[in-house]
Design an enzyme around this catalytic site. Structure first.
Site, PDB file in Angstrom:
ATOM      1  N   LYS A 184       0.809  -1.260  -0.052  1.00 43.66           N
ATOM      2  CA  LYS A 184      -0.078   0.032   0.205  1.00 43.66           C
ATOM      3  C   LYS A 184       0.934   1.088  -0.069  1.00 43.66           C
ATOM      4  CE  LYS A 184      -4.091   1.999   2.400  1.00 43.66           C
ATOM      5  NZ  LYS A 184      -4.929   1.643   3.770  1.00 43.66           N
ATOM      6  N   SER A 213     -10.036   1.741   2.809  1.00 39.72           N
ATOM      7  CA  SER A 213      -8.944   2.454   2.023  1.00 39.72           C
ATOM      8  C   SER A 213      -8.023   1.302   1.282  1.00 39.72           C
ATOM      9  CB  SER A 213      -8.256   3.624   2.862  1.00 39.72           C
ATOM     10  OG  SER A 213      -7.452   2.998   3.647  1.00 39.72           O
ATOM     11  N   SER A 228     -10.028  -0.600   7.058  1.00 43.56           N
ATOM     12  CA  SER A 228      -9.392  -0.531   5.858  1.00 43.56           C
ATOM     13  C   SER A 228      -8.576  -1.555   5.270  1.00 43.56           C
ATOM     14  CB  SER A 228      -8.573   1.004   5.824  1.00 43.56           C
ATOM     15  OG  SER A 228      -9.345   2.084   5.656  1.00 43.56           O
TER      16      SER A 228
END
Lengths: 484, 96
Positions: free
Chosen positions: A77, A152, A176
């Site tokens: 990420k 997210s 997330s």
């Protein structure tokens, strides 16, 4: 196809020399080239680094030195720092940021021989539940590209679900990792607060953030946790505990383990198909020998409000560092220091980030602090106490991961409050600092994945992963077939 | 409800310039979110100890031994402007 296999499957193929790490990486990039235009999982690809790491892995393998992650292609990420590789947090304000160091999790993965394929898309600074709040692109759900992948960590979830990485790292501040795992039909674990080092994770809400894996199954998740968890002197909130082998905990009997079903989580607003699939999972869990019992987490209705006070307060403070001085975007030709700050931040931050900085600044401002911030901290105590009381009666808690399946792209982007409500089942776990895992348990009529969540006692990942593993073994539910 | 004056003063505290369109939008949206959050007032928490952090078994103490840190040149690499080992910013003090 080897590149859509699990960590375990790829590991076996590498070990038997059926494929080299270089061939594997080449096939992953070929797949990315084909699918990325439709899905948009990545912000930055790192082929030079990946092929160099693949060659190192091949050399190690040929000398008989192969660990569980040697040669395994992993996506990271884009809020996790990678030395010399652009780390943007999907924000314009960090569009040119080259971290001078690796996050601890990245060092650990690299030392274990894993290969970094690229940096994945996300909601800007991890603020969002759909990966629509990125300054660069939106990510689409690989199962059906008309739908969001969740967020997210939507890019990380999509990359694994689409076979564009074998596993991925995400971060979870309010759901997330777990919510996108659920929307994309994969497994996602948020570890106990303090189990995995946050050093090098760009801070959103420091008392809630935690890095964790997104994988195709529970065994892979345990394999990743074996490598990334543990004490780190560079993170003062990282727990001083001996390392554990989560993989060796898989397979132990769970006969008589007590599973609590909190009545407050089966509420109006939960989709019928989600509720049916989760009830199916409860029946399957019983077949593994677990005892199921109803429990109560009475402060559940207050979790969203509590979270949005605390998370935005911490964010407004953490994001004060983006001032255009030491790194990040700086507006040209500012006449004064103050103008440089306010205009760089105006242009550099996207709308959701500004909204949360505003909310967080408001709740911390003089005159409102007691009414909002202190009140929310007191609520956090009550929400944590709810879980501690429940863990006197049961060993784990089972809930849906999200109230609905993935929603359509654009459906909630104009209504922040509606978007916040999609985190209703995941955020209490962050407030209480607990570990929790999302596991696929079915699909809707439209073919959209549904997940359920298991929540454990602090630092009881071993137990949590084993229960998830036993469930996975007993059930016929599998992840949606990866399209070629 | 939240007034535009409050939104403007919060923006000032947060060091954010907002367009007039953003001021309008945030006034409505923040007001809506805050009225949702006001539900917390329904609960009496007078005697509850606040939790700032789940420090269940944290506290990573170590010996106070100096360790290598980033060299100055590396620390300055991401800055748009630097000079003589310092970060450079627009003039703060005027000559007059």
């Amino acid at each position: 196809m080897i590149n859509t296999d699990t960590i375990h499957g790829v590991h076996q193929a590498l070990k038997k020399k059926e494929v080299s790490a270089r061939e594997l990486v080449a096939s992953i990039y070929e797949r990315i080239e084909r699918l990325e235009g439709d899905i948009g999982a990545y912000i930055t690809l790192t082929p030079d680094m990946a092929f160099a790491q693949a060659d190192a892995a091949d050399r190690a393998i040929s000398s008989g030195d192969i660990g569980p992650l040697t040669g395994i292609p992993i996506a990271i990420k884009d809020n996790i720092c990678t030395r010399g590789v652009r780390t943007t947090c999907a924000s314009h304000i960090l569009s040119d940021f080259l971290p001078p160091y690796d996050a601890t999790v990245v060092s650990l993965l690299t030392q274990a021989g894993a290969i970094c394929i690229g940096k994945t898309n996300m909601d800007e600074f991890a603020m969002g539940s759909s990966t629509e709040n990125s300054s660069y692109k939106i990510t689409r759900n690989p199962v059906n590209t008309a739908y969001v992948p969740g967020g997210s960590s939507g890019g990380s979830a999509a990359s694994v679900s689409a076979g564009m990485a074998v596993a991925a790292l995400g971060s979870d501040t309010g759901g997330s990792i777990r919510q996108p795992a659920s929307y994309c039909g994969i497994v996602g674990l948020k570890p106990t607060y303090g189990r995995v080092s946050r050093y090098g994770l760009v801070a959103f809400a420091s008392s809630l953030d935690q890095i964790g894996p997104l994988c195709k199954n529970v065994t892979d998740t345990a394999t990743m946790m074996d490598i990334i968890s543990g004490h780190d002197t560079r993170d003062a909130t990282c727990a001083k505990r001996p390392p554990e082998s989560y993989t060796s905990g898989l397979g132990a009997s769970i006969n008589g383990v007590r599973v609590g079903i909190p009545k407050e989580y089966f509420i109006e607003g939960i989709e019928g198909e989600v509720s049916a699939a989760v009830n199916g999972a409860i029946q399957d869990i019983k077949k593994t020998g677990c005892v199921v019992k109803e429990v109560s987490l009475p402060h559940t209705p207050y979790t969203i409000s509590t979270y949005y006070v605390l998370a935005t307060a911490e964010a407004s403070s953490n994001l004060a560092r983006y001032d255009g001085v030491r790194y990040g975007y700086r507006v040209p030709l500012a006449n004064s220091l103050l103008e440089m700050y306010t205009k760089s931040r105006m242009i550099g931050f996207g709308p959701e980030v500004k909204r949360r900085i505003m909310l967080g600044t408001y709740v911390l401002s003089s005159g409102y602090y007691d009414a909002y911030y202190k009140k929310a901290q007191q609520m956090r105590t009550l929400i944590t106490q709810d879980f501690m009381d429940v863990f006197k009666q049961v060993d784990v808690v089972l809930t849906p991961t999200a109230p609905t399946t993935a929603f359509k792209i654009g459906e909630k982007s104009d209504n922040p409050l509606q978007m916040y409500l999609s985190d209703i089942f995941t955020i209490s776990v962050n407030l209480a600092g607990l570990p929790a895992i999302s596991i696929p348990c079915g699909m809707s009529k439209e073919g959209l994945p549904i997940g359920f969540q298991l929540i454990g006692r602090p630092f009881d990942e071993t137990h949590l992963l084993n229960i998830a593993y036993q469930y996975e073994k007993k059930t016929t539910v599998c992840s949606p077939t990866i399209k070629n | 409800m939240l007034g535009q004056d409050v939104v403007l003063s919060v923006a000032k505290l947060a060091r954010l310039s907002l367009t007039s369109e953003e001021v309008d939008r945030f006034t409505g949206q923040l007001g809506q979110i805050l009225s949702h959050i006001d539900q917390l007032n329904a609960l009496d928490t007078q005697n509850v100890v606040p939790t700032s952090h789940q420090s269940i078994d944290t506290g990573a103490f170590r010996e106070d031994v100096a360790q290598p840190s980033l060299p100055c040149s590396v620390a300055l690499e991401n800055a748009l402007e630097s000079e003589g080992g310092f970060f450079k910013v627009p003039k703060i003090i005027s000559a007059s």
